[in-house]
Design an enzyme around this catalytic site. Structure first.
Site, PDB file in Angstrom:
ATOM      1  N   ARG A  24       0.820  -1.215   0.000  1.00  0.00           N
ATOM      2  CA  ARG A  24       0.000   0.000   0.000  1.00  0.00           C
ATOM      3  C   ARG A  24       0.855   1.268   0.000  1.00  0.00           C
ATOM      4  O   ARG A  24       0.447   2.298   0.540  1.00  0.00           O
ATOM      5  CB  ARG A  24      -0.977   0.027   1.175  1.00  0.00           C
ATOM      6  N   ARG A  28      -2.892   6.648   1.186  1.00  0.00           N
ATOM      7  CA  ARG A  28      -3.373   7.801   1.947  1.00  0.00           C
ATOM      8  C   ARG A  28      -2.354   8.476   2.846  1.00  0.00           C
ATOM      9  O   ARG A  28      -2.583   9.583   3.309  1.00  0.00           O
ATOM     10  CB  ARG A  28      -4.586   7.375   2.789  1.00  0.00           C
ATOM     11  N   ARG A  37      -6.681  12.168  -5.217  1.00  0.00           N
ATOM     12  CA  ARG A  37      -7.951  11.481  -4.974  1.00  0.00           C
ATOM     13  C   ARG A  37      -9.089  12.492  -4.778  1.00  0.00           C
ATOM     14  O   ARG A  37     -10.195  12.293  -5.279  1.00  0.00           O
ATOM     15  CB  ARG A  37      -7.840  10.562  -3.763  1.00  0.00           C
ATOM     16  N   ASP A  74      -7.241  -2.405  -7.120  1.00  0.00           N
ATOM     17  CA  ASP A  74      -7.925  -3.003  -5.975  1.00  0.00           C
ATOM     18  C   ASP A  74      -8.242  -4.454  -6.296  1.00  0.00           C
ATOM     19  O   ASP A  74      -8.514  -4.792  -7.455  1.00  0.00           O
ATOM     20  CB  ASP A  74      -9.218  -2.246  -5.670  1.00  0.00           C
ATOM     21  N   TYR A 148     -15.708 -11.544  -0.033  1.00  0.00           N
ATOM     22  CA  TYR A 148     -16.410 -10.313  -0.380  1.00  0.00           C
ATOM     23  C   TYR A 148     -17.619 -10.588  -1.262  1.00  0.00           C
ATOM     24  O   TYR A 148     -18.666  -9.962  -1.113  1.00  0.00           O
ATOM     25  CB  TYR A 148     -15.459  -9.342  -1.086  1.00  0.00           C
TER      26      TYR A 148
END
Length: 339
Positions: A24, A28, A37, A74, A148
């Site tokens: 990652r 962020r 973003r 993703d 998921y």
């Protein structure tokens, strides 16, 4: 030709200083990511804007000069391509519909063109990346993707999907086989577009019993790796079964991955003693040790390096970097590894 140190380690060689990248790493904790973003309006919009996704992929390389580049995308682009609707709820995470605890796989209408933007991102990154960096593509492993798809969102214990797998193993196998098929296609598409190596993320493998782990983690990952290797035998594949614990040994022996990612809960000295000799490993700094910095960071780094000093090793976190990680601590980690 410029040497790719990380790729060299994946092929079974030792390097000093150690090659370094962070799971990652495009995300962020970087102010430049947050700005882009906000401009694009959301995570999924960013993933499917190939030029923006390529920029995000390269941001940590431009800032830190890591040895590895990981594609910005993703794992849930796979169920999206299989026909589920995908969206992200602010502060809560992804949602998929219809969830397969209430619908059938046959109810979905696949649209593999939803992956085309990802391949274009790979091509754009390939055209702009430094020659000495190793470009990694990735996919989620079938068990994690299935959790998921069945539940429609993430969960702490994967209760809904574990029940499904026990109660209807025939239909669950059909789902897993479908995920395997499209994942092989997706990974080969990434290779064709320009990646140097691949990683399979099985983020929820730790929730399974040993027998279920064999069936839903080891067997599907083995199948994916064998089928990709039939077409691209020289492209290394990293297997990362997060939470596997003691089951990591069997995974390493049977799955056929070229390297094994190790999460922060695993003692690196135990891993070195028990994993196949000379198998390259990746990891396994606790992401929160990186947040803490100082002595906690320095001691953790030293312990991991000592544990793996006699085998091929890629330094990385035990899972993804967290959003509140100070930039200065990342810079300190780079100094510790490279100096």
């Amino acid at each position: 030709m410029t040497e790719k140190k990380l790729l060299n380690v994946l092929k079974g060689n030792q390097e000093s200083p150690l090659p370094l990248w962070l799971m990652r790493q495009a995300g962020r904790y970087l102010p430049e990511y947050r700005a882009l973003r906000a401009e694009k309006g959301g995570f999924l919009e960013l993933v499917h804007d190939s030029e923006a996704a390529a920029e995000v992929t390269l941001q940590p390389i431009k800032r830190f000069g890591f040895d590895g580049i990981i594609l910005f995308s993703d794992i849930l682009v796979i169920p999206h391509a299989m026909g589920q609707d995908l969206w992200f709820v602010a502060g809560e995470g992804p949602r998929l519909a219809p969830k397969l605890s209430e619908a059938q796989l046959e109810d979905l209408t696949p649209d593999h063109s939803r992956l085309d933007d990802i391949y274009e991102t790979v091509r754009l990154v390939k055209s702009q990346m430094p020659e000495n960096a190793t470009f990694m593509g990735f996919a989620g492993s079938p068990w994690t993707i299935a959790t998921y798809m069945v539940n429609g969102q993430g969960s702490k214990d994967q209760n809904e999907t574990r029940r499904y797998a026990y109660n209807d193993p025939q239909n669950f196998q059909k789902l897993v086989d479908s995920i395997i098929d499209i994942t092989v296609q997706y990974l080969c598409g990434q290779i064709e577009a320009g990646v140097d190596a691949l990683q399979l993320f099985d983020s929820w493998s730790g929730s399974l019993s040993p027998a279920q782990f064999d069936k839903w983690v080891i067997a599907p990952n083995k199948s994916i790796i064998e089928r990709v290797k039939e077409q691209y035998p020289n492209v290394p594949i990293i297997g990362f079964p997060k939470g596997a614990g003691g089951k990591l040994i069997k995974y390493a022996q049977q799955v056929g991955a070229d390297a094994i990612g190790i999460d922060e809960s695993v003692d690196p000295h135990w891993a070195h003693e028990n994993l196949p000799k000379d198998l390259p490993v990746q990891g396994n700094l606790d992401p929160l040790a990186l947040v803490a910095g100082g002595a906690a960071l320095e001691e953790s780094v030293e312990n991991i390096r000592n544990a793996f000093q006699s085998r091929p090793h890629i330094f990385n976190l035990g899972h993804g970097i967290v959003p509140d990680t100070p930039i200065a601590h990342v810079e300190k980690l780079i100094t510790l590894i490279r100096d």
